[in-house]
Design a protein around this motif. Sequence first.
Motif, mmCIF file in Angstrom:
data_model
loop_
_atom_site.group_PDB
_atom_site.id
_atom_site.type_symbol
_atom_site.label_atom_id
_atom_site.label_comp_id
_atom_site.label_asym_id
_atom_site.label_seq_id
_atom_site.Cartn_x
_atom_site.Cartn_y
_atom_site.Cartn_z
ATOM 1 N N LYS A 188 53.711 64.152 59.804
ATOM 2 C CA LYS A 188 52.250 64.018 59.843
ATOM 3 C C LYS A 188 51.786 63.252 58.605
ATOM 4 C CE LYS A 188 50.739 67.860 62.673
ATOM 5 N NZ LYS A 188 51.886 68.773 62.857
ATOM 6 N N MET A 189 50.760 62.433 58.804
ATOM 7 C CA MET A 189 50.245 61.640 57.689
ATOM 8 C C MET A 189 49.796 62.539 56.540
ATOM 9 S SD MET A 189 50.214 58.736 56.641
ATOM 10 C CE MET A 189 50.364 57.331 57.687
ATOM 11 N N LYS A 190 49.347 63.749 56.862
ATOM 12 C CA LYS A 190 48.903 64.699 55.837
ATOM 13 C C LYS A 190 50.001 64.929 54.790
ATOM 14 C CE LYS A 190 48.847 69.113 56.596
ATOM 15 N NZ LYS A 190 48.708 70.462 57.107
ATOM 16 N N ASN A 191 51.270 64.994 55.239
ATOM 17 C CA ASN A 191 52.384 65.207 54.301
ATOM 18 C C ASN A 191 52.946 63.894 53.789
ATOM 19 O OD1 ASN A 191 53.176 67.447 56.813
ATOM 20 N ND2 ASN A 191 52.372 68.090 54.836
ATOM 21 N N PHE A 192 53.074 62.936 54.723
ATOM 22 C CA PHE A 192 53.782 61.716 54.361
ATOM 23 C C PHE A 192 52.987 60.860 53.390
ATOM 24 C CE2 PHE A 192 55.620 57.461 55.249
ATOM 25 C CZ PHE A 192 56.922 57.778 54.925
ATOM 26 N N LYS A 193 51.679 61.117 53.283
ATOM 27 C CA LYS A 193 50.866 60.286 52.390
ATOM 28 C C LYS A 193 51.362 60.343 50.953
ATOM 29 C CE LYS A 193 47.152 63.425 51.052
ATOM 30 N NZ LYS A 193 46.669 64.510 51.893
ATOM 31 N N TRP A 194 51.986 61.467 50.549
ATOM 32 C CA TRP A 194 52.475 61.562 49.169
ATOM 33 C C TRP A 194 53.571 60.542 48.907
ATOM 34 C CZ3 TRP A 194 49.395 63.863 46.052
ATOM 35 C CH2 TRP A 194 48.566 64.876 46.537
ATOM 36 N N VAL A 195 54.457 60.372 49.899
ATOM 37 C CA VAL A 195 55.499 59.344 49.748
ATOM 38 C C VAL A 195 54.852 57.964 49.697
ATOM 39 C CG1 VAL A 195 57.477 58.295 50.879
ATOM 40 C CG2 VAL A 195 57.245 60.767 50.840
#
Lengths: 232, 202, 574
Positions: free
Chosen positions: A59-66
């Motif tokens: 999900k973009m919610k998590n992957f945004k950190w990368v």
Amino acid sequence: MQIFPENVSTYGQKIDDLFWLTLVFVMIAFVVSLFVLLYPLIKNRQSNSPKAQYVTGNKMKNFKWVLIALIALLGSDFVILYVEHDTWTEIESLPAKADVHVGITARQWNFIFTYPGPDGILGTADDVVIDEMNSSLHVPINKNVVFELRSQDVIHGFFLANTRLKQDAVPGRTIIRWFNITKEGKYDISCTQICGILHSKMRNFVLAESDDKYKHFTDSLYSANSHKTASN
Amino acid sequence: MSTKQQHLTLSENKIPEGRLGLWILIAGELVIFGGLIMSYLLHRLRYPQWSEMAAHTSTFIGALNTVVLLCSSYTVVRAHEAAQKLDVAKATRWMTCTVLGGLIFLIDKSVEYTHEIQEGFTFTSPSLQHSGDYVNSLFWSYYYIMTGLHSLHVIAGMVVMIIIMVQIKKGKNLHRVELAGMYWHMVDLIWIFLFPLLYIAK
Amino acid sequence: MEMSTHQQSFWNKYIFSTDHKVIGMQYSIMGIIMAGVGGFLAYIFRYNLAYPGQSIPLFGHLAPLQYNAFVTCHGMIMVFWVGMPILLSGLGNLLIPIMIGTDDMAFPTVNMLSFWIFFVSALVLLTSFFVPGGAFGGGWTMYPPFSAGGYLNRNPDFFKALFSGTSLMILAVALEFVAMLMGGINFVVTTINKRAKGMTAFRMPIVVWFLNIASLIFMFSVGPLVAGAFMLLLDNVVGTGFYDPNRGGDPILWEHLFWFFGHPEVYVLLLPALGVLAEILPVFARKPLFAYKPIIYLALVSAVLSVLVWAHHQFVSGIDPRMATFFSIGTILISIPFAGIFLSFMATLWGGSIRMTVPMMWAIGFIALFLIGGLTGLFLGSNTFDIYAHDTYFVVTHFHYTLFPDVFFGFFAAVYFWFPKFTGKTLNAALGKLHFWCTFFFFNGTWFLLFFNGLHGQHRRINDYSSFSLINMEPYMTFEKISTICAILLILSQFIFLYNLFTSLAKTKNPELTKNPWHSATLEWTADSPPPHGNFKVYPEVYRGPYEYSVPGEVDDCYAQNVPGPSFENNENL
């Protein structure tokens, strides 16, 4: 302890500065990454957290950190590229004014120096070729020295660590580079491409001298040479 | 391996394994010739005088060989058709034609090589070097390495065809006719690139 | 499965076997043997660097030409005869069929042939040490005209030239490429055609994906070098002038052909080891792999970019300066997908329930060391700093900080993880941890200080620095000695592993204990331990992705791929 050997060229400091700038970015990235790697190893051991969270990262919610980290890395990369580009152009293209021309020919296992003679132009009849071990290339300080780099046999490397300049000598090609040494002294030239049994002994020197001494050297070199040609 | 369980392990896609493997092999082969052709082209652009050397190649034999290879590609297609109809005799006949095509190609090639060597154009071209013409000798090095490597592929294709002909006579591996055909088309395709580069561009 | 009960002779079972597991182990064992050779060469020239001119224990006096040959062969062996067989062929053969739930490779006979061609290539390489003139000593990059046309050991006599060190080296590398090509075709066809029912592309474990991407990168970048190597061989044996500038040839052509392959090659080595990490980290964090699909996309992007960056090895070789800027940008761009993959791996650990087992320690150590290797690459990707750093120990240290964790930490992580499955026996964990800490510590001891030597201008492939005033001084000569001592201890530490390996192999099999010791979700753990020829009694059917750990609402924290139930694939949006 000095990190780099003493810099004696006009552009060497820019390469050193580039190193320190990159080191700042690298250290930030290193410390952050090491924290990201080691923090869960301490915090989330089985004894502390018996049940793992179910996070797929799709999900973009998590992957945004990368993505944020990647954009930061890309940004710092392009800052480095932007800063270095002028230095690259300066080193790899010819200076506006060439004060001294010399020829450097690499051969198994020495560097041969060609002085242009009294007319100051390479490739004419009055050129003087010095083919001796440890003969030292005499150059004046604070002058743009433009050299034509060639190789007689195999690929050699021309490395003048004190000016931060390195260039391969490729047989069949003439490569023109330049340096401007600001301090008197004797500096190592070493060969950086493997070239045979005496690769480890293939070195010569650049002898940077004041204008007077350089003039004295070339005068005696050229007069001896014209004397020799006359007697022949 | 036990065949009764085979249906359980098939992926959705139904391309036969041999064909799939051969496609990858062909792609790999094309990259090898691609590297050679790129190296040749870069030198060719640098040395316009190579066109004089290319004039010494025989366009007639080159064109003849192109026709021979194209015909043999046609016959191998017919062999594949016959093999699909399980007609072993017909497939063998068409494959024999293809092998003969390859043989004619090799004979032409050796006639050509003989002429060129007699004129003094060899792999290292010592006679050219005596006249001080070092750069042009490299054209012949490229000529021989490209056509030579291609001829090796022709020979390999012929050997594979003969092996498969023996196999289908015994009534097995009929699907391999198609694989041999694919390989032969690749050999043909490479020649289609080599012919204009070495013979026509003068 | 009838095959498992079928009696086979010793030769068919262990030597000329077509079983993918046996071939995978043959490749790995061959890799370990060659690593011993490469390590011994490293010991000889490292000793010489610390104590130049002195007699070396177990070897004797090292002549300058031997030094050149040994550094060259060390590089060649470690990349082509250790990294490639262990990571690509070894892991690929062991893991691909069993992880996608099938019995064997698509072409088992080709697979067997692939190993034996590789075996012959290793023999050819070892033979080259004993021919007149010695092994090839022109650097692993083999730059002509030094490697061609008589500078090393060309002989006007055709057969003597053919059996010179140079020609044998080219021949050995060519045979090795053929073996790897055969293996690569097998991997890709097997993965496309032989997946178990329900094993869709996006339910395959990452390691299967990465092994396939690595094989494809290899197959499409090696072609030009095969052509180029053929030309180099002819230059050496027949006397053509493809790379001879006096005859219109061009040495820079070889540099392009070599690095067009040589740079993608590092990704061929890196991707399988990253795949191993992707298998190990979720198991021991009890958490799904972070960003499964983005990782695959990032790897595909890097595969495309990998063929666009080669000339960053040639910044000082006289190529057009404007071209260098293009390749500098390419180099920067390719660091992004790999940084993304590593960050996703680290994110997998966050919020997990971490078990510090031996394979996990090797995986974490890999990431930590590769961090240093990757970040020092940032200096070298910049073409301006590369003018200074090129061909110095800064570069040498950089690539040892990437390739050593990659090849050895990746390999050891895989061994400690999969050893129970493929042998039915267990390795000693305490010895494993000792092995890890020794390797980790002595590796850093060997290499870290040499960064400073490189920055002070120490250049490569020199057997004696006494001629160079910038390096023949303190503290750099002390650093050389520290490095050598640590290198020797590093090599000795590997005997802990060998001892552990042999004592464990001497134990009796324990199928129950080793069936699924780590409580892992992928298919290989559902087979018997060790899996018989044919792997599965009944072909498994797959219902979900490979990393479903700690699913909310489930009592068991591992939801194996072959257990009927929901797929969990409806809530993804990337």
